[in-house]
Design an enzyme around this catalytic site. Sequence first.
Site, PDB file in Angstrom:
ATOM      1  CG  HIS A 206      -2.026   0.960   1.216  1.00 18.77           C
ATOM      2  ND1 HIS A 206      -2.124   2.003   2.112  1.00 18.77           N
ATOM      3  CD2 HIS A 206      -3.105   1.067   0.395  1.00 18.77           C
ATOM      4  CE1 HIS A 206      -3.210   2.698   1.855  1.00 18.77           C
ATOM      5  NE2 HIS A 206      -3.822   2.169   0.820  1.00 18.77           N
ATOM      6  CE  LYS A 208      -1.299   4.918  -1.624  1.00 20.47           C
ATOM      7  NZ  LYS A 208      -1.884   4.177  -0.504  1.00 20.47           N
ATOM      8  CG  ASP A 213      19.158  11.179  -9.533  1.00 15.96           C
ATOM      9  OD1 ASP A 213      19.059  10.162 -10.243  1.00 15.96           O
ATOM     10  OD2 ASP A 213      19.182  12.335  -9.991  1.00 15.96           O
ATOM     11  CG  HIS A 391      -7.048   8.570  -0.439  1.00  9.15           C
ATOM     12  ND1 HIS A 391      -5.723   8.353  -0.760  1.00  9.15           N
ATOM     13  CD2 HIS A 391      -7.634   7.350  -0.445  1.00  9.15           C
ATOM     14  CE1 HIS A 391      -5.518   7.058  -0.964  1.00  9.15           C
ATOM     15  NE2 HIS A 391      -6.664   6.415  -0.782  1.00  9.15           N
ATOM     16  CE  LYS A 393      -3.956   6.769   2.687  1.00  7.61           C
ATOM     17  NZ  LYS A 393      -5.369   6.597   2.722  1.00  7.61           N
ATOM     18  CG  ASP A 398       1.325  16.959  22.957  1.00  9.91           C
ATOM     19  OD1 ASP A 398       0.080  17.005  23.004  1.00  9.91           O
ATOM     20  OD2 ASP A 398       2.009  16.354  23.798  1.00  9.91           O
TER      21      ASP A 398
END
Length: 473
Positions: A206, A208, A213, A391, A393, A398
Amino acid sequence: MAALFNRLLQSVGRYRIAGYLAAGLLIALVAGCGSLPTIVPDMARQPAQPVQLDGAHGPLTSQQSKAILNRLQSRGEETSIFDRHLALEEAIVGSPLMVGNKAVLLQDGPTTFQHMFTAIRNAKDHINMETYIIEDDEIGNRFADALIEKQMKGVQVNLIYDSVGAINTPRTFFKRLTDSGIKVLEFNPVNPLTAKKGWEVNQRDHRKLLIVDGKTAFLGGINISSVYSKGSFSRKSRQRHEGGTPWRDTHLQVEGPVVAEFQKLFLATWEKQKGEKLAAEEYLPPLANKGREVVRAIGSSPDEPYSLIYATLISAIGSAETSVNLTNAYFVPDPQLLAALKDAVRRGVDVKIILPGKTDSWLVFHAGRSYYAELLDAGVKIYERRDALLHAKTALIDGVWSTIGSTNLDWRSFLHNEEVNAVILGQEFGAQMQAMFEADLAASNLITREQWERRSISERLMEKIAWAWGYWL
């Protein structure tokens, strides 16, 4: 496995509950069970040891590490993050906290894709990409064209894509890549006859992740898809968006010493999946300091005893003293996450969660909603994002402990998926995260307990059905 449910159900009727349950049973029969660890403070093997920071030239001295952490702590509110939590995080995660990084917060697809295409155009040695979804659409083909162009100019391109995530992408799309010399690896193929590592259909990649380089890394929630073609905050963009509701997501661009840690994660996945031998390129070049951000790379894998991201998130919430701000696309919490959130409220912590008001997976959507009453009764503030399909996450605790990545707050991410997150320390980056959170709050609806009690019988029924399948989503 919500994504696989949705894709399988395209052929059996997307809106038929019986079809969802049948697909869920199919996955349950071929998938193994797992469990989550109990996160307690004494998990740290050596809690008395000072937190160690690393730089471009190796570990810093204890005095240097302490000075940097003191500087970061002095600029924020009083918090336990810099002592009790970091000791635990370091013990359970293993990857170092790296100084000298530049971290750029990227909101929504257009901005993220612009930065990614610029990095690809400037590539000199290699490009490593790891993605859950890569679609045969306008954006997918723009990436294909850009990657092929660099490959033809002598820049080695290596691509890992997830078999389930790209289940609707035709083989001809990938053949065009391989014909140009790009090395392409299908993660845990759905077809058992093509699996190299062994057939583990319930374990998905999952992540991404794009690394150029060995010096620049991109990570977050954004897949390679045209659903991200428009921004989610502009009214004009929402009106023009051909696909209907725009997608709201968050990504991160990082330069500096921590990029090597993300590169190691990519290389490890390639090796575990038994990809063909990679061309000899400078995958781990010497890295110089690029900025002032302190960043840790965290990769989770079902091959590990437990999710490292889950463990550090539970610990961070448990150390919160003022605020916990969570933004997440797929929310199906386990009992320990629920307890951590409710305990934080009892300590006087202001806990806010922004969740989708619209979804691409009704099972996950309603499974998450089945926990609203319990959380609202505990004092957790819940918001649902309107006018966009959320979508992202992310978490901010704090005001000084931030994380951005691919990890959802559900059993699937914590138990069955390869995930990658970055943890960024400090009030300066935290202030950017706070501003982003407040912009999402302004575009969200507060869910009150009284309002929630007035929901329909059909909604309650869907929550019950979805809740029963929470572990498998």
